[in-house]
Structure formats: C-alpha cells, structure tokens
Design a protein around this motif. Structure first.
Motif, short mmCIF file in Angstrom:
data_model
loop_
_atom_site.label_atom_id
_atom_site.label_comp_id
_atom_site.label_asym_id
_atom_site.label_seq_id
_atom_site.Cartn_x
_atom_site.Cartn_y
_atom_site.Cartn_z
N LEU A 27 -5.88 -34.80 26.42
CA LEU A 27 -5.74 -35.91 25.49
C LEU A 27 -6.91 -35.93 24.51
CD1 LEU A 27 -4.27 -38.61 24.68
CD2 LEU A 27 -6.01 -39.70 26.07
N ALA A 30 -6.75 -33.00 22.10
CA ALA A 30 -5.69 -33.17 21.10
C ALA A 30 -6.11 -34.18 20.03
CB ALA A 30 -4.40 -33.62 21.78
N THR A 45 2.26 -41.30 22.10
CA THR A 45 2.87 -40.80 23.34
C THR A 45 3.74 -41.85 24.00
OG1 THR A 45 0.88 -41.35 24.63
CG2 THR A 45 1.07 -39.09 23.79
N HIS A 52 4.53 -34.19 24.26
CA HIS A 52 3.44 -34.17 25.23
C HIS A 52 3.99 -33.92 26.63
CE1 HIS A 52 4.89 -38.31 25.33
NE2 HIS A 52 4.38 -38.41 26.54
N TYR A 53 3.09 -33.65 27.56
CA TYR A 53 3.44 -33.36 28.95
C TYR A 53 2.60 -34.22 29.86
CZ TYR A 53 5.43 -29.28 26.71
OH TYR A 53 6.16 -28.47 25.87
N SER A 54 3.20 -34.69 30.93
CA SER A 54 2.49 -35.50 31.90
C SER A 54 2.94 -35.10 33.30
CB SER A 54 2.77 -36.98 31.63
OG SER A 54 1.99 -37.79 32.47
N ILE A 60 -2.30 -36.64 30.43
CA ILE A 60 -1.43 -36.22 29.34
C ILE A 60 -1.97 -34.93 28.74
CG2 ILE A 60 -0.46 -36.86 27.09
CD1 ILE A 60 -0.93 -39.78 27.89
N TYR A 61 -1.08 -33.97 28.51
CA TYR A 61 -1.44 -32.69 27.91
C TYR A 61 -0.54 -32.41 26.71
CZ TYR A 61 -3.93 -32.08 32.27
OH TYR A 61 -4.76 -32.25 33.33
N PHE A 62 -1.02 -31.53 25.85
CA PHE A 62 -0.31 -31.19 24.63
C PHE A 62 -0.36 -29.69 24.42
CE2 PHE A 62 -2.18 -35.32 24.38
CZ PHE A 62 -1.19 -36.12 23.83
N LEU A 67 1.87 -29.39 18.54
CA LEU A 67 1.17 -30.35 17.68
C LEU A 67 1.20 -29.88 16.23
CD1 LEU A 67 -1.98 -31.26 19.82
CD2 LEU A 67 0.13 -32.60 19.53
#
Length: 96
Positions: A27, A30, A45, A52-54, A60-62, A67
């Motif tokens: 997070l 990003a 988000t 995004h990914y959780s 939270i990841y991107f 992006l």
C-alpha cells in the motif's frame, strides 16, 4: 515511510525508481508510486475503483503494471481531440 535506498556508490536512490523494479507493491509503495496519500488510496480500494489484491483480507497489494494501466485509461483529451470527438458524435447523430 519507505526506507532510504542507496546505490553501490552510496548515493540515495529515488524511491520511485526502486519501485519500477518491483512487480507487486505494498500500500505505501503504491501510494509513493502514484504520488497519492494513503487515505485517498483507501478510498479508491474500498470503492473498488483501483485494481488491488488482499490475500489475507487485511493487507493490500497492487500489481505495478495494473496501476500503470489504470492511470492510462483515465486520459483527459486535449482541446483538439475533444473537438474531433464532438464533431464525430454530432455527425453520427445526424445520420440516425
């Protein structure tokens, strides 16, 4: 806050250049990459506006390339492009 990174000669590296080498960003990474605040990113988000990914339901990841694609799909036309699109739209309406 991201740690300060240095090259082999001890010079400080711009954190955004370091982020270009990563595929998956946290997070805070990003936010640095897009130059936006964490509160704004949380709004994006939570509204499912930005990809995004959780995996754990908390963190939270991107994906950096996603992006980039998200930023590029929100293009604002310049005045010439806008005029051409308006002309095309009006021309299409006349033929229907």
């Amino acid at each position: 806050m991201e740690p300060v990174r240095h090259d082999l000669e001890g010079r400080e590296i711009d954190p955004r250049l370091y982020l270009l080498q990563k595929e998956v960003l946290s997070l805070s990474e990003a936010c640095t990459y897009l130059c936006i605040s964490q509160s704004h990113m949380y709004k994006l988000t939570s509204g499912r506006v930005i990809p995004h990914y959780s995996p754990t339901g908390k963190l939270i990841y991107f994906k950096r390339t996603e992006l980039d694609a998200w930023v590029l799909k929100h293009k604002r036309c310049d005045s010439d492009e806008l005029a051409a699109k308006t002309d095309q739209f009006l021309s299409n309406r006349k033929h229907h």
